[in-house]
Design a protein around this motif. Structure first.
Motif, PDB file in Angstrom:
ATOM      1  N   THR A  87      -6.408  -6.925   1.723  1.00  0.00           N
ATOM      2  CA  THR A  87      -7.192  -6.717   0.514  1.00  0.00           C
ATOM      3  C   THR A  87      -6.647  -8.001  -0.505  1.00  0.00           C
ATOM      4  O   THR A  87      -5.979  -8.783  -0.408  1.00  0.00           O
ATOM      5  CB  THR A  87      -6.842  -5.427  -0.351  1.00  0.00           C
ATOM      6  N   CYS A 106      -0.090  -3.489  -2.006  1.00  0.00           N
ATOM      7  CA  CYS A 106      -1.404  -3.585  -1.536  1.00  0.00           C
ATOM      8  C   CYS A 106      -1.537  -3.442   0.040  1.00  0.00           C
ATOM      9  O   CYS A 106      -0.310  -3.757   0.510  1.00  0.00           O
ATOM     10  CB  CYS A 106      -2.246  -4.653  -2.010  1.00  0.00           C
ATOM     11  N   LYS A 107      -2.654  -3.089   0.553  1.00  0.00           N
ATOM     12  CA  LYS A 107      -2.831  -3.255   2.026  1.00  0.00           C
ATOM     13  C   LYS A 107      -3.146  -4.706   2.723  1.00  0.00           C
ATOM     14  O   LYS A 107      -3.952  -5.420   1.823  1.00  0.00           O
ATOM     15  CB  LYS A 107      -3.578  -2.032   2.632  1.00  0.00           C
ATOM     16  N   SER A 108      -2.575  -5.115   3.611  1.00  0.00           N
ATOM     17  CA  SER A 108      -2.949  -6.288   4.203  1.00  0.00           C
ATOM     18  C   SER A 108      -4.544  -6.394   4.574  1.00  0.00           C
ATOM     19  O   SER A 108      -5.219  -5.349   4.852  1.00  0.00           O
ATOM     20  CB  SER A 108      -2.526  -6.476   5.729  1.00  0.00           C
ATOM     21  N   THR A 151       1.559  -4.508   2.553  1.00  0.00           N
ATOM     22  CA  THR A 151       1.980  -3.625   3.611  1.00  0.00           C
ATOM     23  C   THR A 151       1.066  -3.791   4.875  1.00  0.00           C
ATOM     24  O   THR A 151      -0.110  -4.077   4.805  1.00  0.00           O
ATOM     25  CB  THR A 151       2.158  -2.228   3.071  1.00  0.00           C
TER      26      THR A 151
END
Lengths: 111, 115
Positions: free
Chosen positions: B17, B13-15, B115
């Motif tokens: 979230t 997942c993206k930072s 990430t």
């Protein structure tokens, strides 16, 4: 001092050897003792569970507990390459109290 | 032995979230489930104890507002990592005990990469 001490290894043995894995602990309240096997990137798998001093055998595995010395062991007879994993000791006072884990010993059995 | 499952097994997942991880006991009812975190080559670190129908008990140093735990039924507990950051990347493992027993059975774990 950690409540549970376990040699991290790695421990490398030839196939067929007898393996001895050990943990020491300092908390005399611990009454229940477990050994888990963890393969890389997997959750731990319960191998042995015991609550009394003495030996408990299950197939090639023997768990030994010495409460007077605060020392537990797991013996693996006729070790196989498939036994290569990290072995974690764990212990708890019982009931729903927290389980404390050792850091794990990495074992490699060489064919 | 008792069977515990986890879903997903891996998530990226993206930072910033949030990510939810499910833990299910498949063949028994678990009044208590446990959530652990494991860094590479390190042992299991207990994060919290999840009790069905009540608030989770968090270990010292674990942010309860960041790691939300819900144990809505006797077979399901969820861990939500809110506003995830790269330092939250880790292997998260749940476990459960059968009623009246001490030994814990573990799920297969969830590898979280932020990430």
């Amino acid at each position: 001092q950690k409540e549970v001490e376990q040699d991290p290894g790695p421990l490398s043995v030839p196939e067929g050897a007898i393996v001895s894995l050990n943990c020491t602990y300092s908390n005399s309240a611990f009454q229940y003792f477990m050994w888990y096997r963890q393969y890389s990137r997997k959750g731990p798998e319960l191998l042995m569970y015991t609550y009394s001093s003495g030996n408990k055998e299950d197939g090639r595995f023997t768990a030994q507990v010495d409460k007077s010395s605060k020392y537990i062991s797991l013996f693996i007879r006729d070790s196989q390459p498939s036994d290569s994993a990290t072995y974690l000791c764990a212990m708890t006072p019982g009931g729903y109290q927290k389980v404390t884990f050792g850091t794990g010993t990495k074992l490699q059995v060489i064919p | 032995g008792a069977v515990v499952s986890q879903h997903p097994s891996r998530v990226i997942c993206k930072s910033g979230t949030s990510v939810k991880i499910e833990c299910r006991s498949l063949d028994f009812q678990a009044t208590t489930m446990f959530w652990y975190r494991q860094f590479p080559k390190q042992s299991l670190m207990l994060m919290a104890t999840s009790n069905e129908g009540s608030k989770a008990t968090y270990e010292q140093g674990v942010e309860k507002d960041k790691f939300l735990i819900n144990h809505a039924s006797l077979t399901l507990s969820t861990l939500t990592v809110t506003s995830a950051h790269p330092e939250d990347s880790s292997f998260y493992i749940c476990s459960a005990s059968e009623p009246g027993t001490t030994e814990q059975y573990f799920g297969p774990g969830t590898r979280l990469t932020v990430t």
